[in-house]
Design a protein around this motif. Structure first.
Motif, short mmCIF file in Angstrom:
data_model
loop_
_atom_site.label_atom_id
_atom_site.label_comp_id
_atom_site.label_asym_id
_atom_site.label_seq_id
_atom_site.Cartn_x
_atom_site.Cartn_y
_atom_site.Cartn_z
N SER A 46 6.99 -6.33 1.18
CA SER A 46 6.21 -5.10 0.99
C SER A 46 5.55 -4.68 2.29
CB SER A 46 5.13 -5.31 -0.07
OG SER A 46 5.71 -5.50 -1.33
N VAL A 47 5.47 -3.37 2.49
CA VAL A 47 4.78 -2.80 3.64
C VAL A 47 3.90 -1.66 3.13
CG1 VAL A 47 6.58 -3.40 5.29
CG2 VAL A 47 6.66 -1.19 4.16
N THR A 48 2.93 -1.28 3.93
CA THR A 48 2.04 -0.19 3.56
C THR A 48 1.98 0.84 4.67
OG1 THR A 48 0.71 -1.68 2.19
CG2 THR A 48 -0.30 0.41 2.82
N PHE A 49 2.31 2.07 4.34
CA PHE A 49 2.17 3.18 5.26
C PHE A 49 0.80 3.81 5.01
CE2 PHE A 49 6.75 2.83 4.79
CZ PHE A 49 7.22 3.02 6.08
N GLN A 74 4.88 2.99 -4.21
CA GLN A 74 3.71 3.14 -5.09
C GLN A 74 2.65 3.90 -4.31
OE1 GLN A 74 2.85 -1.02 -5.72
NE2 GLN A 74 3.78 -0.97 -7.76
N TYR A 75 2.00 4.87 -4.96
CA TYR A 75 0.98 5.65 -4.27
C TYR A 75 -0.05 6.13 -5.27
CZ TYR A 75 3.58 9.65 -6.11
OH TYR A 75 4.21 10.55 -6.93
N ASP A 76 -1.22 6.48 -4.76
CA ASP A 76 -2.31 6.97 -5.58
C ASP A 76 -2.10 8.47 -5.82
OD1 ASP A 76 -4.62 7.14 -6.99
OD2 ASP A 76 -5.96 6.68 -5.32
N LYS A 77 -2.23 8.89 -7.04
CA LYS A 77 -1.93 10.27 -7.40
C LYS A 77 -3.13 11.21 -7.28
CE LYS A 77 2.09 9.00 -9.96
NZ LYS A 77 2.23 7.73 -9.42
N LYS A 78 -4.30 10.70 -6.98
CA LYS A 78 -5.46 11.58 -6.87
C LYS A 78 -5.50 12.23 -5.48
CE LYS A 78 -8.64 7.95 -5.56
NZ LYS A 78 -9.76 7.14 -5.88
N PRO A 79 -6.08 13.43 -5.37
CA PRO A 79 -6.14 14.14 -4.09
C PRO A 79 -6.94 13.36 -3.04
CG PRO A 79 -6.66 15.62 -5.91
CD PRO A 79 -6.61 14.23 -6.47
N ILE A 80 -6.52 13.50 -1.79
CA ILE A 80 -7.19 12.87 -0.66
C ILE A 80 -7.99 13.96 0.05
CG2 ILE A 80 -6.86 11.56 1.48
CD1 ILE A 80 -5.79 10.09 -1.00
N SER A 87 -2.76 5.63 1.28
CA SER A 87 -1.67 4.72 1.62
C SER A 87 -0.53 4.84 0.60
CB SER A 87 -2.17 3.28 1.69
OG SER A 87 -2.64 2.87 0.43
N ILE A 88 0.64 4.44 1.07
CA ILE A 88 1.83 4.35 0.23
C ILE A 88 2.40 2.96 0.44
CG2 ILE A 88 4.16 5.23 -0.20
CD1 ILE A 88 3.18 7.94 0.95
N LYS A 89 2.46 2.18 -0.64
CA LYS A 89 3.01 0.83 -0.56
C LYS A 89 4.48 0.89 -0.94
CE LYS A 89 2.56 -3.84 -2.41
NZ LYS A 89 1.88 -4.70 -3.37
N VAL A 90 5.32 0.29 -0.11
CA VAL A 90 6.76 0.30 -0.33
C VAL A 90 7.24 -1.15 -0.40
CG1 VAL A 90 9.00 1.01 0.56
CG2 VAL A 90 7.01 2.47 0.91
N THR A 91 7.97 -1.48 -1.47
CA THR A 91 8.51 -2.83 -1.64
C THR A 91 10.03 -2.77 -1.57
OG1 THR A 91 6.65 -3.43 -3.05
CG2 THR A 91 8.58 -4.84 -3.17
N TYR A 92 10.58 -3.63 -0.69
CA TYR A 92 12.03 -3.76 -0.57
C TYR A 92 12.42 -5.05 -1.27
CZ TYR A 92 16.59 -4.86 1.42
OH TYR A 92 17.92 -5.18 1.57
N ASP A 93 13.41 -4.99 -2.14
CA ASP A 93 13.91 -6.17 -2.84
C ASP A 93 15.39 -6.32 -2.52
OD1 ASP A 93 14.50 -8.31 -4.46
OD2 ASP A 93 13.79 -7.36 -6.31
#
Length: 127
Positions: A46-49, A74-80, A87-93
């Motif tokens: 997993s990495v986080t942008f 995965q990301y938070d859907k509320k406004p920034i 952040s956007i967390k991305v998991t590579y499997d």
């Protein structure tokens, strides 16, 4: 004639006011993250942008889509809010995938001035 001039002035005023309102603008710390080399036995990484809303209006992430099923964002859907970070967390499997170098893209769609941004994760999975 006066009515026509008045209507024109009102329309110009409305367009100017609408344009004067700021827009959101997204700025990522990195657009490419290299996971490095890892063994097939530990295929899930997993990495986080991270990003900042450098605009003047709330930033809304409308959609985040990965280029393949082996990558899940995965990301938070509320406004920034302006000036805030998100952040956007991305998991590579890579389980069950061929070992070797990979580069996967993640497409981010927002309400920002730049509506679409493409992020990348890359790395090498060894046998």
């Amino acid at each position: 004639m006066k009515k026509m001039v008045m209507i024109t002035l009102m329309l110009v005023g409305m367009f100017t006011a609408a344009h004067a309102q700021g827009k959101a603008e997204i700025k990522f710390d990195k657009q490419v993250i290299n996971i490095g080399t890892f063994p097939e036995t530990a295929a899930k990484k997993s990495v986080t942008f991270t990003f900042t809303n450098i605009g003047e209006a709330p930033l809304v992430i409308n959609q985040v889509v990965a280029s393949c099923g082996c990558t899940s964002p995965q990301y938070d859907k509320k406004p920034i809010a302006p000036g805030q970070k998100g952040s956007i967390k991305v998991t590579y499997d890579g389980a069950g995938k061929f070992p070797g170098y990979f580069k996967k893209s993640i497409t981010v769609r927002t309400n920002a001035t730049t509506e679409m941004t493409r992020l990348y994760i890359e790395g090498t999975m060894t046998e």
